[in-house]
Design a protein around this motif. Structure first.
Motif, mmCIF file in Angstrom:
data_model
loop_
_atom_site.group_PDB
_atom_site.id
_atom_site.type_symbol
_atom_site.label_atom_id
_atom_site.label_comp_id
_atom_site.label_asym_id
_atom_site.label_seq_id
_atom_site.Cartn_x
_atom_site.Cartn_y
_atom_site.Cartn_z
ATOM 1 N N ASN A 146 -16.706 -2.929 -1.305
ATOM 2 C CA ASN A 146 -15.863 -1.896 -0.720
ATOM 3 C C ASN A 146 -15.751 -2.100 0.790
ATOM 4 N N CYS A 147 -14.926 -1.273 1.398
ATOM 5 C CA CYS A 147 -14.687 -1.323 2.832
ATOM 6 C C CYS A 147 -14.913 0.086 3.376
ATOM 7 N N PRO A 148 -15.829 0.280 4.321
ATOM 8 C CA PRO A 148 -16.115 1.621 4.835
ATOM 9 C C PRO A 148 -14.908 2.245 5.538
ATOM 10 N N ASN A 149 -14.836 3.580 5.524
ATOM 11 C CA ASN A 149 -13.728 4.255 6.193
ATOM 12 C C ASN A 149 -13.847 4.199 7.719
ATOM 13 N N THR A 150 -14.941 3.686 8.236
ATOM 14 C CA THR A 150 -15.084 3.503 9.680
ATOM 15 C C THR A 150 -14.421 2.211 10.157
ATOM 16 N N THR A 151 -14.027 1.373 9.195
ATOM 17 C CA THR A 151 -13.334 0.126 9.509
ATOM 18 C C THR A 151 -11.877 0.425 9.847
ATOM 19 N N LEU A 152 -11.261 -0.397 10.660
ATOM 20 C CA LEU A 152 -9.862 -0.203 11.039
ATOM 21 C C LEU A 152 -8.978 -0.069 9.801
ATOM 22 N N PRO A 153 -8.114 0.950 9.756
ATOM 23 C CA PRO A 153 -7.230 1.132 8.600
ATOM 24 C C PRO A 153 -6.340 -0.085 8.312
ATOM 25 N N ILE A 154 -6.017 -0.873 9.316
ATOM 26 C CA ILE A 154 -5.174 -2.054 9.058
ATOM 27 C C ILE A 154 -5.867 -3.069 8.160
ATOM 28 N N LEU A 155 -7.179 -2.925 7.981
ATOM 29 C CA LEU A 155 -7.902 -3.826 7.088
ATOM 30 C C LEU A 155 -8.006 -3.300 5.658
ATOM 31 N N HIS A 156 -7.919 -1.959 5.466
ATOM 32 C CA HIS A 156 -8.197 -1.422 4.127
ATOM 33 C C HIS A 156 -7.188 -0.427 3.573
ATOM 34 N N LYS A 157 -6.276 0.095 4.361
ATOM 35 C CA LYS A 157 -5.403 1.189 3.905
ATOM 36 C C LYS A 157 -4.085 0.670 3.340
ATOM 37 N N ARG A 158 -3.788 1.036 2.088
ATOM 38 C CA ARG A 158 -2.507 0.689 1.482
ATOM 39 C C ARG A 158 -1.615 1.921 1.557
ATOM 40 N N ARG A 159 -0.404 1.734 2.069
ATOM 41 C CA ARG A 159 0.503 2.868 2.208
ATOM 42 C C ARG A 159 1.917 2.349 2.441
ATOM 43 N N ARG A 160 2.886 3.168 2.022
ATOM 44 C CA ARG A 160 4.281 2.844 2.328
ATOM 45 C C ARG A 160 4.537 3.179 3.789
ATOM 46 N N VAL A 161 5.076 2.217 4.514
ATOM 47 C CA VAL A 161 5.392 2.373 5.932
ATOM 48 C C VAL A 161 6.810 1.874 6.157
ATOM 49 N N LEU A 162 7.665 2.767 6.642
ATOM 50 C CA LEU A 162 9.050 2.393 6.942
ATOM 51 C C LEU A 162 9.726 1.684 5.770
ATOM 52 N N LYS A 163 9.672 2.311 4.602
ATOM 53 C CA LYS A 163 10.328 1.836 3.373
ATOM 54 C C LYS A 163 9.710 0.574 2.781
ATOM 55 N N GLU A 164 8.595 0.125 3.314
ATOM 56 C CA GLU A 164 7.898 -1.028 2.758
ATOM 57 C C GLU A 164 6.439 -0.662 2.538
ATOM 58 N N THR A 165 5.813 -1.299 1.578
ATOM 59 C CA THR A 165 4.405 -1.037 1.320
ATOM 60 C C THR A 165 3.564 -2.008 2.135
ATOM 61 N N PHE A 166 2.579 -1.458 2.841
ATOM 62 C CA PHE A 166 1.634 -2.262 3.613
ATOM 63 C C PHE A 166 0.463 -2.584 2.697
ATOM 64 N N TYR A 167 0.217 -3.871 2.470
ATOM 65 C CA TYR A 167 -0.878 -4.311 1.619
ATOM 66 C C TYR A 167 -2.009 -4.865 2.491
ATOM 67 N N PRO A 168 -3.142 -4.196 2.513
ATOM 68 C CA PRO A 168 -4.255 -4.655 3.350
ATOM 69 C C PRO A 168 -4.982 -5.846 2.731
ATOM 70 N N LEU A 169 -5.731 -6.542 3.562
ATOM 71 C CA LEU A 169 -6.530 -7.674 3.076
ATOM 72 C C LEU A 169 -7.703 -7.217 2.217
ATOM 73 N N PHE A 170 -8.277 -6.051 2.548
ATOM 74 C CA PHE A 170 -9.473 -5.553 1.869
ATOM 75 C C PHE A 170 -9.269 -4.117 1.411
ATOM 76 N N PRO A 171 -8.459 -3.871 0.369
ATOM 77 C CA PRO A 171 -8.212 -2.503 -0.063
ATOM 78 C C PRO A 171 -9.489 -1.802 -0.498
#
Length: 70
Positions: A42-67
């Motif tokens: 797993n990836c702790p929530n204290t880690t930068l969201p750009i490494l673990h957070k999957r979410r739709r951003v500006l009509k595209e889905t952001f896929y992190p390296l370590f969900p």
């Protein structure tokens, strides 16, 4: 790690800018920790969201390296 203060601030701005879109309440990780830790399971929530957070951003889905697992 950074060659200059300007380089460090530039990297932080990139992480904060995308982090704001992914996790507005904690754009640099829970408690502003700015962690760079990833574990095998797993990836702790204290880690930068750009490494673990999957979410739709500006009509595209952001896929992190370590969900994060649920």
């Amino acid at each position: 790690m950074w060659q200059s203060t300007d380089e460090r601030l530039s990297a932080e701005e990139i992480a904060r800018s995308m982090g704001d879109r992914l996790e507005a309440r904690a754009p640099l990780g829970f408690g502003n920790t700015q962690g760079l830790v990833v574990f095998e399971g797993n990836c702790p929530n204290t880690t930068l969201p750009i490494l673990h957070k999957r979410r739709r951003v500006l009509k595209e889905t952001f896929y992190p390296l370590f969900p994060r697992s649920s």
